[in-house]
Write an enzyme that holds these catalytic residues in place. Sequence first.
Site, short mmCIF file in Angstrom:
data_model
loop_
_atom_site.label_atom_id
_atom_site.label_comp_id
_atom_site.label_asym_id
_atom_site.label_seq_id
_atom_site.Cartn_x
_atom_site.Cartn_y
_atom_site.Cartn_z
N HIS A 275 0.81 -1.23 0.00
CA HIS A 275 0.00 0.00 0.00
C HIS A 275 0.84 1.28 0.00
CE1 HIS A 275 -3.31 -2.65 0.28
NE2 HIS A 275 -3.37 -2.78 1.59
N HIS B 241 -9.75 1.40 0.65
CA HIS B 241 -9.63 0.22 1.51
C HIS B 241 -10.73 0.19 2.58
CE1 HIS B 241 -7.75 -3.14 3.44
NE2 HIS B 241 -6.61 -3.02 2.77
N GLU C 47 -11.11 -4.32 -2.65
CA GLU C 47 -10.29 -3.22 -3.15
C GLU C 47 -10.14 -3.35 -4.66
OE1 GLU C 47 -6.67 -3.81 -0.58
OE2 GLU C 47 -8.15 -5.10 0.36
C1 BGC Z 1 -3.93 -6.83 2.12
C2 BGC Z 1 -3.86 -7.59 3.44
C3 BGC Z 1 -3.58 -6.61 4.52
C4 BGC Z 1 -4.66 -5.55 4.51
C5 BGC Z 1 -4.44 -4.49 5.53
C6 BGC Z 1 -5.03 -5.86 2.21
O1 BGC Z 1 -5.12 -5.13 1.03
O2 BGC Z 1 -4.05 -7.68 1.03
O3 BGC Z 1 -2.87 -8.58 3.40
O4 BGC Z 1 -3.51 -7.23 5.76
O5 BGC Z 1 -4.72 -4.95 3.25
O6 BGC Z 1 -3.18 -3.97 5.43
#
Ligand code: BGC
Length: 403
Positions: free
Chosen positions: A154, A229, A368
Amino acid sequence: MSDNLPRRQVLRTAGALGLGAAAAGALSSTADASPDRVAAMNAQHGHGKLEIRKDPFGTTPEGVGVDVYTFTNGRTTISMLTWGATIQRVETPDRRGRVENISLGFDNLPDYAALSPYFGATVGRYGNRIAKGKFTLDGHTYQIPVNNGENALHGGTIGFDKKVWKAKVVKTDKVVGVAFTYVSPDGEMGFPGELTSTVTYTLDKQDNLRIDYLATVAGKPTVLNLTNHVYFNLAGEGTGSIDGHVLELKAAKYTPVDAGLIPTGELAPVAGTPFDFNTPTAIGKRIRDDHPQLVIGRGYDHNFVLSGKPDHDGLRFAARFWEPTEGRTVTVHTSQPGAQFYSGNFLDGTFQGIGNKSYRQGDAFAFETQHFPDSPDHPTFPSTVLRPGQTFTSTTIYTFGTK
Ligand code: BGC
């Protein structure tokens, strides 16, 4: 807000605080409404007045003020922070008209800054993972600071979710919302080029929350993968497991991952596996199966290759989530090629959210919409490269309803 009420009380008293009669009705007076009355009320509020207000939410340690924008169509009410262009709350009625917040979040800025696993945030510059934080573009190798084992997740250690975005109110006779803009300097988190992103969140009278992403880069080409998210529990935030939520997900293939959740490069068919949600199926039905991908992900934490047909404003149907007890649905349409379906596997009860309830494993899901993870290292995946002179756009719509 000029008073000292905690946010959750503030929204319960939205009418008194000036959000308008329609919003106040939707927020507080529907608890024992009959289905018929609710249907009539919904029809009425469906043509209700679109309203928005801005209030202070907090101040960063650097002294930058963060605001919360609350916008409503009289039935669904959304709160968004300038911190991370974050969806803080989504208040929407169930099939009996009872309004709850269905999105995970916090009521204060320090918790967002210290604890948030991207609750409701606009994620960038590159949402999802880049293997070892490294990629090569036009012969140059770039290194993003890793923050998820040996990988970058991210956008690296300080992604767009931890920035204060500039906000501009959007209000027409059809929609209300906020356009958020963030300019990411050349070299921030190791990414090349100055990237200007504007992400516009608007709510219409039919309970469509539309997210329009627009980005341009100056100076050098870059890679980007912008998403949101938001985590939902359609029975209400903090009410327990989403195992019983029914999911329909239009995807013939998904991208299997290695132990670090990096795609292997394969596009694997979902047919005959626990990843096939083309027929609506409860999320919990197969989540404990001994499929190796479910073991790696501790549940679902995978990118699906969307294969639905465009059927809504030129966007393809991606997924519909339905919580059978209260009856809320959220339907997702998108222009993006993929979506990460994440079943909240890493929520571990270590903190409490906005309703003072601990969030435990599987208490919420995120969906997402995005390009595939680690695309910069996979030339066969759809490209995430943006060059000076080009404009990146994408659109995702979350539609709230009941069934
Ligand atoms: C990821 C997860 C992660 C979550 C929060 C998601 O997009 O794929 O692995 O734990 O985001 O960070």
